[in-house]
Scaffold this active site. Sequence first.
Site, PDB file in Angstrom:
ATOM      1  N   PHE A   7      25.124  24.973  -8.460  1.00 27.84           N
ATOM      2  CA  PHE A   7      25.342  26.034  -9.443  1.00 27.84           C
ATOM      3  C   PHE A   7      26.785  26.519  -9.381  1.00 27.84           C
ATOM      4  O   PHE A   7      27.296  26.867  -8.312  1.00 27.84           O
ATOM      5  CB  PHE A   7      24.396  27.216  -9.170  1.00 27.84           C
ATOM      6  CG  PHE A   7      24.502  28.309 -10.205  1.00 27.84           C
ATOM      7  CD1 PHE A   7      23.953  28.143 -11.470  1.00 27.84           C
ATOM      8  CD2 PHE A   7      25.153  29.499  -9.916  1.00 27.84           C
ATOM      9  CE1 PHE A   7      24.046  29.136 -12.424  1.00 27.84           C
ATOM     10  CE2 PHE A   7      25.246  30.509 -10.860  1.00 27.84           C
ATOM     11  CZ  PHE A   7      24.699  30.321 -12.118  1.00 27.84           C
ATOM     12  N   GLY A   8      27.445  26.535 -10.529  1.00 32.27           N
ATOM     13  CA  GLY A   8      28.801  27.051 -10.647  1.00 32.27           C
ATOM     14  C   GLY A   8      28.821  28.311 -11.484  1.00 32.27           C
ATOM     15  O   GLY A   8      28.212  28.353 -12.554  1.00 32.27           O
ATOM     16  N   TYR A   9      29.509  29.334 -11.016  1.00 34.77           N
ATOM     17  CA  TYR A   9      29.583  30.603 -11.747  1.00 34.77           C
ATOM     18  C   TYR A   9      31.019  31.101 -11.895  1.00 34.77           C
ATOM     19  O   TYR A   9      31.282  32.063 -12.587  1.00 34.77           O
ATOM     20  CB  TYR A   9      28.748  31.682 -11.046  1.00 34.77           C
ATOM     21  CG  TYR A   9      29.122  31.901  -9.597  1.00 34.77           C
ATOM     22  CD1 TYR A   9      30.091  32.830  -9.231  1.00 34.77           C
ATOM     23  CD2 TYR A   9      28.515  31.154  -8.587  1.00 34.77           C
ATOM     24  CE1 TYR A   9      30.436  33.016  -7.900  1.00 34.77           C
ATOM     25  CE2 TYR A   9      28.865  31.339  -7.262  1.00 34.77           C
ATOM     26  CZ  TYR A   9      29.818  32.268  -6.917  1.00 34.77           C
ATOM     27  OH  TYR A   9      30.173  32.453  -5.612  1.00 34.77           O
ATOM     28  N   GLY A  10      31.958  30.444 -11.217  1.00 29.30           N
ATOM     29  CA  GLY A  10      33.380  30.798 -11.280  1.00 29.30           C
ATOM     30  C   GLY A  10      34.171  29.518 -11.453  1.00 29.30           C
ATOM     31  O   GLY A  10      33.913  28.742 -12.376  1.00 29.30           O
ATOM     32  N   SER A  11      35.087  29.259 -10.538  1.00 33.91           N
ATOM     33  CA  SER A  11      35.955  28.084 -10.675  1.00 33.91           C
ATOM     34  C   SER A  11      35.184  26.763 -10.642  1.00 33.91           C
ATOM     35  O   SER A  11      35.658  25.774 -11.207  1.00 33.91           O
ATOM     36  CB  SER A  11      37.046  28.086  -9.605  1.00 33.91           C
ATOM     37  OG  SER A  11      36.496  28.004  -8.317  1.00 33.91           O
ATOM     38  N   GLU A  84      34.171  25.921  -0.079  1.00 38.41           N
ATOM     39  CA  GLU A  84      33.562  27.247  -0.209  1.00 38.41           C
ATOM     40  C   GLU A  84      33.389  27.995   1.112  1.00 38.41           C
ATOM     41  O   GLU A  84      33.241  29.209   1.112  1.00 38.41           O
ATOM     42  CB  GLU A  84      32.203  27.138  -0.911  1.00 38.41           C
ATOM     43  CG  GLU A  84      32.268  26.524  -2.299  1.00 38.41           C
ATOM     44  CD  GLU A  84      33.088  27.331  -3.290  1.00 38.41           C
ATOM     45  OE1 GLU A  84      33.119  28.575  -3.205  1.00 38.41           O
ATOM     46  OE2 GLU A  84      33.721  26.710  -4.164  1.00 38.41           O
TER      47      GLU A  84
END
Length: 179
Positions: A7-11, A84
Amino acid sequence: MNEFWVFGYGSLMWNPGFEFEERQPAHLFGFRRVLCVRSWVHRGTQEKPGLVLGLDRGGSCRGVAFRVAPEKRDPVLAYLRERELVTHVYKERTLPAALADGRRIATLAYICDRDHHQFAGSLSVEEAASTISTAVGKSGRNIDYVRNTLEHLREMGIRDHWLEDVGRTAESLATPLSA
């Protein structure tokens, strides 16, 4: 089927940095996107921290889910951990998400550690904008990170009013790049 989704929510939405087989809009529940992590590496320094997004508890978050081929799982996981978990301000979790096409999946996500010394907590628009307007780290200017994130959210039809307010305020405070 034992699929591996990230899941990606920013970069990660606009710069995943890994190979994937499928990219889908996704909705994660129980966590929200917020500038709540002081960045000492990618978007700031220890002397002048920037702010990056984290998933913090409460609400929900629309973003992107990437399906990774089974044979790429281990290298992608190693890459994500290196990217991360640099300072361990994020915790790796598997969380349920809904894809835009209706499928329910388990997805790997990085949530913020509220007990970590880099956790910034809830900031006002002005506090966040003041920080991101001047911070720079090894991955570039903090304001560019926010610009890119907002641009990709707009392209996906996602409104994040607080982040938009931070971006507008930061733009008015930012020093232009030298010619």
